[in-house]
Design a protein around this motif. Structure first.
Motif, PDB file in Angstrom:
ATOM      1  N   ASN A   1      42.752  30.699  38.118  1.00  0.00           N
ATOM      2  CA  ASN A   1      43.189  32.028  38.545  1.00  0.00           C
ATOM      3  C   ASN A   1      44.286  32.587  37.645  1.00  0.00           C
ATOM      4  O   ASN A   1      44.253  33.767  37.259  1.00  0.00           O
ATOM      5  N   LEU A   2      45.258  31.768  37.306  1.00  0.00           N
ATOM      6  CA  LEU A   2      46.347  32.239  36.456  1.00  0.00           C
ATOM      7  C   LEU A   2      45.828  32.647  35.073  1.00  0.00           C
ATOM      8  O   LEU A   2      46.331  33.598  34.468  1.00  0.00           O
ATOM      9  N   LEU A   3      44.826  31.949  34.582  1.00  0.00           N
ATOM     10  CA  LEU A   3      44.269  32.269  33.269  1.00  0.00           C
ATOM     11  C   LEU A   3      43.685  33.684  33.224  1.00  0.00           C
ATOM     12  O   LEU A   3      43.779  34.366  32.197  1.00  0.00           O
ATOM     13  N   VAL A   4      43.070  34.122  34.329  1.00  0.00           N
ATOM     14  CA  VAL A   4      42.408  35.438  34.327  1.00  0.00           C
ATOM     15  C   VAL A   4      43.279  36.530  34.939  1.00  0.00           C
ATOM     16  O   VAL A   4      42.812  37.646  35.166  1.00  0.00           O
ATOM     17  N   GLY A   5      44.537  36.217  35.237  1.00  0.00           N
ATOM     18  CA  GLY A   5      45.448  37.228  35.752  1.00  0.00           C
ATOM     19  C   GLY A   5      45.421  37.442  37.239  1.00  0.00           C
ATOM     20  O   GLY A   5      45.979  38.419  37.747  1.00  0.00           O
ATOM     21  N   ASN A   6      44.777  36.532  37.968  1.00  0.00           N
ATOM     22  CA  ASN A   6      44.748  36.626  39.429  1.00  0.00           C
ATOM     23  C   ASN A   6      45.984  35.993  40.038  1.00  0.00           C
ATOM     24  O   ASN A   6      46.667  35.173  39.409  1.00  0.00           O
TER      25      ASN A   6
ATOM     26  N   ASP B   1      31.400  44.007  32.877  1.00  0.00           N
ATOM     27  CA  ASP B   1      32.272  43.186  32.039  1.00  0.00           C
ATOM     28  C   ASP B   1      33.294  42.457  32.911  1.00  0.00           C
ATOM     29  O   ASP B   1      33.790  43.007  33.905  1.00  0.00           O
ATOM     30  N   ALA B   2      33.624  41.227  32.524  1.00  0.00           N
ATOM     31  CA  ALA B   2      34.558  40.430  33.316  1.00  0.00           C
ATOM     32  C   ALA B   2      35.319  39.467  32.413  1.00  0.00           C
ATOM     33  O   ALA B   2      34.896  39.173  31.287  1.00  0.00           O
TER      34      ALA B   2
ATOM     35  N   VAL C   1      37.221  34.544  38.337  1.00  0.00           N
ATOM     36  CA  VAL C   1      36.873  35.825  37.735  1.00  0.00           C
ATOM     37  C   VAL C   1      38.017  36.789  38.017  1.00  0.00           C
ATOM     38  O   VAL C   1      38.534  36.837  39.145  1.00  0.00           O
ATOM     39  N   ALA C   2      38.419  37.536  37.000  1.00  0.00           N
ATOM     40  CA  ALA C   2      39.490  38.507  37.203  1.00  0.00           C
ATOM     41  C   ALA C   2      39.142  39.426  38.367  1.00  0.00           C
ATOM     42  O   ALA C   2      38.079  40.028  38.406  1.00  0.00           O
ATOM     43  N   GLY C   3      40.030  39.497  39.345  1.00  0.00           N
ATOM     44  CA  GLY C   3      39.788  40.263  40.558  1.00  0.00           C
ATOM     45  C   GLY C   3      39.476  39.395  41.753  1.00  0.00           C
ATOM     46  O   GLY C   3      39.666  39.807  42.902  1.00  0.00           O
ATOM     47  N   GLY C   4      38.989  38.164  41.498  1.00  0.00           N
ATOM     48  CA  GLY C   4      38.689  37.231  42.580  1.00  0.00           C
ATOM     49  C   GLY C   4      37.384  37.527  43.286  1.00  0.00           C
ATOM     50  O   GLY C   4      36.895  38.660  43.275  1.00  0.00           O
ATOM     51  N   ILE C   5      36.810  36.515  43.907  1.00  0.00           N
ATOM     52  CA  ILE C   5      35.598  36.690  44.714  1.00  0.00           C
ATOM     53  C   ILE C   5      36.018  37.363  46.019  1.00  0.00           C
ATOM     54  O   ILE C   5      36.799  36.817  46.795  1.00  0.00           O
ATOM     55  N   ASP C   6      35.479  38.549  46.264  1.00  0.00           N
ATOM     56  CA  ASP C   6      35.997  39.414  47.330  1.00  0.00           C
ATOM     57  C   ASP C   6      35.151  39.355  48.597  1.00  0.00           C
ATOM     58  O   ASP C   6      34.726  40.379  49.127  1.00  0.00           O
TER      59      ASP C   6
ATOM     60  N   ALA D   1      38.895  44.187  42.197  1.00  0.00           N
ATOM     61  CA  ALA D   1      39.358  44.868  40.991  1.00  0.00           C
ATOM     62  C   ALA D   1      40.376  43.996  40.277  1.00  0.00           C
ATOM     63  O   ALA D   1      41.385  43.591  40.861  1.00  0.00           O
ATOM     64  N   GLY D   2      40.109  43.685  39.016  1.00  0.00           N
ATOM     65  CA  GLY D   2      41.025  42.879  38.223  1.00  0.00           C
ATOM     66  C   GLY D   2      41.604  43.687  37.083  1.00  0.00           C
ATOM     67  O   GLY D   2      41.071  44.735  36.714  1.00  0.00           O
ATOM     68  N   ASN D   3      42.695  43.181  36.507  1.00  0.00           N
ATOM     69  CA  ASN D   3      43.304  43.909  35.397  1.00  0.00           C
ATOM     70  C   ASN D   3      42.685  43.551  34.055  1.00  0.00           C
ATOM     71  O   ASN D   3      43.021  44.138  33.035  1.00  0.00           O
ATOM     72  N   GLY D   4      41.763  42.552  34.073  1.00  0.00           N
ATOM     73  CA  GLY D   4      41.060  42.198  32.847  1.00  0.00           C
ATOM     74  C   GLY D   4      41.933  41.542  31.799  1.00  0.00           C
ATOM     75  O   GLY D   4      41.512  41.369  30.660  1.00  0.00           O
ATOM     76  N   SER D   5      43.139  41.149  32.168  1.00  0.00           N
ATOM     77  CA  SER D   5      44.044  40.541  31.190  1.00  0.00           C
ATOM     78  C   SER D   5      43.784  39.048  31.091  1.00  0.00           C
ATOM     79  O   SER D   5      43.119  38.459  31.936  1.00  0.00           O
ATOM     80  N   GLY D   6      44.302  38.457  30.044  1.00  0.00           N
ATOM     81  CA  GLY D   6      44.267  37.010  29.928  1.00  0.00           C
ATOM     82  C   GLY D   6      43.240  36.469  28.967  1.00  0.00           C
ATOM     83  O   GLY D   6      43.252  35.272  28.668  1.00  0.00           O
TER      84      GLY D   6
END
Length: 323
Positions: free
Chosen positions: A42-47, A68-69, A116-121, A155-160
């Protein structure tokens, strides 16, 4: 955004860090078997480190992305590919819309974690998105994934993208495994010979090892001190009047095969518990394969607390490296 499940792998479930606070009602902690690996992914993908991801055992799923993810895979050594191109583990990488995430055969460890950036929702159930399959609670419809499922992603910030966990901060169960144990309230039920043999013998993980508990075989059968059968307890020497089962506790029905109770274990019953695996070693158990040679190591409360403090330092180092 959604993730389409083309193949479910083996026992792939949605997991976060669990749902504490309901154990007294018979609802287990649940959550990732290897919490450190999920936090890292999670930390790797900005979650947030407690976001929901996927846990897969021994065999990875096949997933198609509709948008895109940014994705990271941690835990066991199971090579990951995007449209056939291998991607590094413990590293954030991009997956484009229409691409497919697949996995090669397992090399070491037991469980991978896919963030995954944004997490499984998926919806919250008692404050958690973790799947508890026996209770059909949480996760995706309360069950492991199946081909045809579509997982919503927040919704993720796509960072990381490109960030990686340093090798010094990764950990897998290297055989033989040493699991540290704090003897418990029922330790005195064992004979002196059994107390010695339990820690002296080499045990091996049995095929019956899952989210409820890990069974071990190969050591000497444990003997018990003589007693008068208490009212309300079974006749077997390993029986007790029903009691609570702590997370990580070790029960030995009939004195034959120790079972370490893990994330989805029941909260109580009538088997004695000789002790508890310390919290610092519980993640390791989730990465142990059947037949892994194992020794149990007796520790004191001070040693257990020192080990927990060391794990806290390691987690702080992980957070700092990915901040």
């Amino acid at each position: 955004m959604a993730i389409k499940v083309l193949h479910h792998g083996l026992a792939t479930t949605v997991q976060d860090l669990g749902r504490p606070g309901y154990f007294h009602l018979g609802i287990p902690l649940g959550g990732a078997m290897d919490r450190y690996a999920l936090r890292a992914a999670n930390l790797l993908v900005g979650n947030d480190e407690g976001a929901a991801g996927l846990e897969a055992v021994f065999l990875g799923p096949k997933l198609e992305f509709t948008e895109d993810a940014v994705v990271a895979v941690t835990g066991a050594d199971m090579p990951v590919r995007v449209d056939g191109v291998e991607q590094p583990g413990w590293t954030a990488f991009a997956v484009r819309a229409g691409q497919t995430l697949t996995f090669d055969f397992l090399k070491s460890g037991a469980r991978i974690y896919i963030a995954v950036a944004g997490g499984i929702d998926v919806p919250l159930a008692l404050g958690s998105r973790s799947t508890y399959p026996i209770g059909a609670l949480g996760g995706y419809k309360g069950r492991p994934l199946a081909a045809g499922d579509e997982l919503p992603v927040g919704a993720g910030n796509g960072s990381g993208e490109g960030r990686s966990v340093d090798a010094s901060l990764r950990r897998l169960a290297a055989a033989p495994v040493a699991l540290r144990v704090l003897p418990g309230l029922y330790w005195d039920r064992l004979s002196d010979e059994a107390k010695q043999s339990f820690f002296a013998d080499e045990w091996k993980v049995a095929p019956e090892a899952d989210r409820m508990g890990y069974r071990f075989r190969g050591g000497t059968k444990l003997s018990f001190v003589e007693r008068e059968q208490p009212f309300g307890a079974g006749s077997d020497p390993s029986n007790i009047v029903d009691s609570c089962y702590p997370y990580g506790s070790i029960q030995v029905p009939g004195g034959t095969e120790p079972i370490i109770l893990h994330r989805d274990a029941v909260s109580g019953g009538g088997y004695f518990m000789l002790g508890t695996v310390i919290s610092a070693d519980m993640d390791l158990i989730g990465q142990m394969q059947p037949h892994t040679p194992t020794r149990f190591v007796k520790v004191t409360m001070d040693e257990a607390l020192a080990a927990r403090a060391a794990e806290t330092v390691r987690l702080s180092a992980l957070r700092a490296s990915l901040a």
